[in-house]
Scaffold this motif. Structure first.
Motif, PDB file in Angstrom:
ATOM      1  N   PRO A 138       1.610  -4.183  -1.971  1.00 40.85           N
ATOM      2  CA  PRO A 138       0.064  -3.833  -2.379  1.00 40.85           C
ATOM      3  C   PRO A 138      -0.659  -4.704  -1.751  1.00 40.85           C
ATOM      4  O   PRO A 138      -0.878  -5.986  -2.163  1.00 40.85           O
ATOM      5  N   CYS A 139      -1.833  -4.396  -1.194  1.00 46.98           N
ATOM      6  CA  CYS A 139      -2.882  -5.339  -0.787  1.00 46.98           C
ATOM      7  C   CYS A 139      -4.204  -4.832  -0.443  1.00 46.98           C
ATOM      8  O   CYS A 139      -4.243  -3.699  -0.487  1.00 46.98           O
ATOM      9  N   SER A 140      -5.305  -5.651  -0.070  1.00 49.55           N
ATOM     10  CA  SER A 140      -6.364  -5.112   0.191  1.00 49.55           C
ATOM     11  C   SER A 140      -6.522  -4.675   1.755  1.00 49.55           C
ATOM     12  O   SER A 140      -5.647  -5.165   2.607  1.00 49.55           O
ATOM     13  N   TYR A 141      -7.652  -3.773   2.086  1.00 51.30           N
ATOM     14  CA  TYR A 141      -7.595  -3.618   3.335  1.00 51.30           C
ATOM     15  C   TYR A 141      -7.836  -4.666   4.413  1.00 51.30           C
ATOM     16  O   TYR A 141      -7.433  -4.728   5.330  1.00 51.30           O
ATOM     17  N   SER A 142      -8.419  -5.637   3.816  1.00 52.07           N
ATOM     18  CA  SER A 142      -8.935  -6.910   4.711  1.00 52.07           C
ATOM     19  C   SER A 142      -7.482  -7.762   5.123  1.00 52.07           C
ATOM     20  O   SER A 142      -7.669  -8.348   6.207  1.00 52.07           O
ATOM     21  N   GLY A 143      -6.701  -7.732   4.146  1.00 54.49           N
ATOM     22  CA  GLY A 143      -5.358  -8.415   4.081  1.00 54.49           C
ATOM     23  C   GLY A 143      -4.173  -7.787   4.747  1.00 54.49           C
ATOM     24  O   GLY A 143      -3.228  -8.241   5.067  1.00 54.49           O
ATOM     25  N   ALA A 144      -4.449  -6.290   5.102  1.00 56.70           N
ATOM     26  CA  ALA A 144      -3.352  -5.741   5.400  1.00 56.70           C
ATOM     27  C   ALA A 144      -2.530  -6.188   6.651  1.00 56.70           C
ATOM     28  O   ALA A 144      -1.437  -6.185   6.946  1.00 56.70           O
ATOM     29  N   GLU A 145      -3.414  -6.396   7.790  1.00 56.39           N
ATOM     30  CA  GLU A 145      -2.828  -6.676   9.047  1.00 56.39           C
ATOM     31  C   GLU A 145      -2.115  -8.011   8.991  1.00 56.39           C
ATOM     32  O   GLU A 145      -1.089  -8.030   9.639  1.00 56.39           O
TER      33      GLU A 145
END
Length: 208
Positions: A138-145
């Motif tokens: 699970p992660c944030s949109y900003s950290g996904a890539e």
């Protein structure tokens, strides 16, 4: 369960030697019955060929070969040795020979069948079957890539991505590296992301 190697797919190759035509085929299988069905299919397809020589290796099962009328030791065993040298299992190899009218001798036959099997195996490619840990990250949109890149760098596979108020990466990671993976993701996220193990699976993944 130990890792083991299997053909990535079907591989085919053609080799001509002194007008004899050798058609090599490699096929992935999961049982001896499946291997026999493939052999029968190839025999029917090439019913007009002089020889349909074959071998197969089944994991935790049978290891068989046939020279199909060629001089003993010139076809089936050399083909089987090609599979053995590559540590291949759950694999069938068939080499069909259309006789060109010129005798090749024992040495010529051995080389032709070995080359045909090797070329077909190279065309099929190789996959490794190994245990994988199924992980949710699970992660944030900003950290996904960044986390996707890190998963791949650690030998993992991002199978799916779920989007809602946040992002969840569905990841497969080699089971033996699960602890290192979890620690690495926790570290690079500054302690904000902890991968969650959801199960285990076994699957073949291409290595060449």
């Amino acid at each position: 369960m130990e890792d083991y190697l299997v053909p990535r797919g079907v591989g085919q190759a053609e080799y001509i030697e002194k007008k004899s035509r050798f058609l090599g085929g490699v096929y992935p299988v999961t049982s001896e019955q499946e291997a026999k069905e493939i052999l029968e299919r190839v025999r029917k397809q090439h019913y007009d060929a002089r020889h349909n020589c074959w071998c197969y290796i089944i994991r935790n099962g049978a290891e068989r070969y046939s020279d199909d009328g060629e001089p003993q030791g010139t076809a089936g065993i050399p083909m089987l040795e090609v599979l053995r040298r590559q540590n291949m299992t759950n694999c069938v190899c068939v080499v069909t020979r259309y006789f060109g009218g010129v005798l090749l001798g024992a040495g010529g036959l051995l080389r032709a069948y070995t080359k045909s099997a090797g070329d077909a195996l190279a065309a099929a490619g190789t996959s490794v079957v190994r245990p994988w840990s199924c992980m949710d990250v699970p992660c944030s949109y900003s950290g996904a890539e960044r986390l996707k890149t890190e998963c791949t760098a650690m030998g993992g596979i991002v199978e799916d991505v779920e989007y809602s108020s946040s992002v969840t990466l569905k990841v497969l990671i080699p089971a033996e590296t699960e602890a290192d993976f979890t620690a690495r993701i926790f570290d690079i996220s500054g302690g904000t992301v902890t991968p969650l193990r959801t199960g285990e699976t076994h699957r073949a993944v291409r290595i060449k």
